[in-house]
Scaffold this active site. Sequence first.
Site, mmCIF file in Angstrom:
data_model
loop_
_atom_site.group_PDB
_atom_site.id
_atom_site.type_symbol
_atom_site.label_atom_id
_atom_site.label_comp_id
_atom_site.label_asym_id
_atom_site.label_seq_id
_atom_site.Cartn_x
_atom_site.Cartn_y
_atom_site.Cartn_z
ATOM 1 N N ASP A 48 0.824 -1.305 -0.027
ATOM 2 C CA ASP A 48 -0.053 -0.157 0.111
ATOM 3 C C ASP A 48 0.786 1.273 -0.027
ATOM 4 O O ASP A 48 0.544 2.009 0.866
ATOM 5 C CB ASP A 48 -0.867 0.067 1.197
ATOM 6 N N GLU A 218 -11.230 -1.661 -2.884
ATOM 7 C CA GLU A 218 -10.523 -0.578 -2.073
ATOM 8 C C GLU A 218 -9.607 0.039 -2.513
ATOM 9 O O GLU A 218 -9.229 0.010 -3.890
ATOM 10 C CB GLU A 218 -9.874 -1.684 -0.929
#
Length: 495
Positions: A48, A218
Amino acid sequence: MTGTWLRRLAAAVPAVLLISSVSTAASAAPDFTTAEAGNPFVDGWYADPDVAVYGNTYWVFPTSSRPYAEQTYLDAFSSSDLITWTKHPNILTTANVSWATRAVWAPAPVQCNGKYFLYFGANDIQGNAELGGIGVAVADRPEGPYTDAIGKPLIGQYVNGAQPIDQDVFIDSDGQAYMYYGGHGHANVVKLNENMTSLGSFADGTVFKEITPANYTEGPQMLKRNGKYYLMWSEDYWGGPNYSVSYAMANSPTGPFTKLGKVLSQDSAVAVGSGHNSVLNIPGTDTWYILYHRRPLSRSGANDRQLSYDRMYFNADGTIQPVTMKVKDNFADGNTLGWTTYGGSWSAVTGRYETSSSFGGKALLDTNFSNLSYDADITPRSAVGDCGVVFRVTQPTTGTDSYRGYYAGISATGRVLLGKANNNWTQLASVGMTIKSGTTYHLRVEAVGSSIKVYVDDMSTAKISVTDTSYTTGADGVRVFNTAAGFDNIAIAHR
């Protein structure tokens, strides 16, 4: 630029003015096609990544890819050139956030009001009865330490079905800050007030607007280029091979966002699970990179994720070309991340991959190419033995010919050779060529189906051309036999 000072600057001023106003050090950054010194570009299991440019320094803020209970801290990495990276450990820990206990995820950096803000998800809440969500921390320096700015989650409830995680902060050209966030298949956008620690309202009085595009999972990310707003997001399961990145374009920061296509997908020859991205625009240029995490081919654990970046190109109409995960390593970063050795002594020295003499020592990348073009610069260090590249390799172990696959090399005794190994050696071809110890030669292998061609220096005429069907796919690397050698400018691509 995603969640960064640079994006704010790029959105706030015309491109011509931006070119003249950014620092010369940042605008002089190399024009890479990928992480030329090799992916992963930092060591360790991380995911991420978000990116920021503060002054003349590039910063990457990732999740520590570990079991949720162990995700109690965030590290950061900085670089002045996108090649050599410095680790800054524990810039934020749960010790400095009273309500966070685990699952500290997806930091989003931004500089504003003379402070450095870091937005993060924590606790992986599964419903509104649990404590957790999106927090905001603040520091006086990019490397922290960051401390909780408000003593509670900034967003701590499900709204429109969106789990409060995976936030990204974007400041538009009018100075308005937006936060894009959401997991569990739903995405929202909210306004941030000028203090950057509270939520504002839209013109209709609402605080949350749902912007979920098709196939959204997401990891939303927002960037602006040439007056267009680009929403990017991740699709599919983060722990599986099909994790990927798609995008939409709009004329407004709040959409509507209609999916246009995929930007980044797995490549079964390079890596899988490629997703949860951010985007870097080099100041004063139209050079863009996508930063993301991916899973090595030989690993299957959900948390086996590494940080990578590749070049991202736009078409004339503003749409984004699908990103190619390139395989390169020029060892300019002084490390050998991504390589596994089998015998011999190997190290990155002065921008080369050097090895001592051994009988069959080899180093492999975690790749699985079939049809390929493989380029390497090779420097033999003695007048005996040979050195070169291996490809379509399986079952590697330590030993002279302890692998199944092909080897193409050069010998200072004056030969270019090609052969195959299966715990023994079979020569396929050998031709004469003047080879000198200490001189660097460019070797290229082109293997398409059963056709294998070997070039040395002259890329117009193959030194060796054979047909062999023994091996069809496998890993790629370098090897020596009875000589020390140096290797550089490794590049492997599909054919």
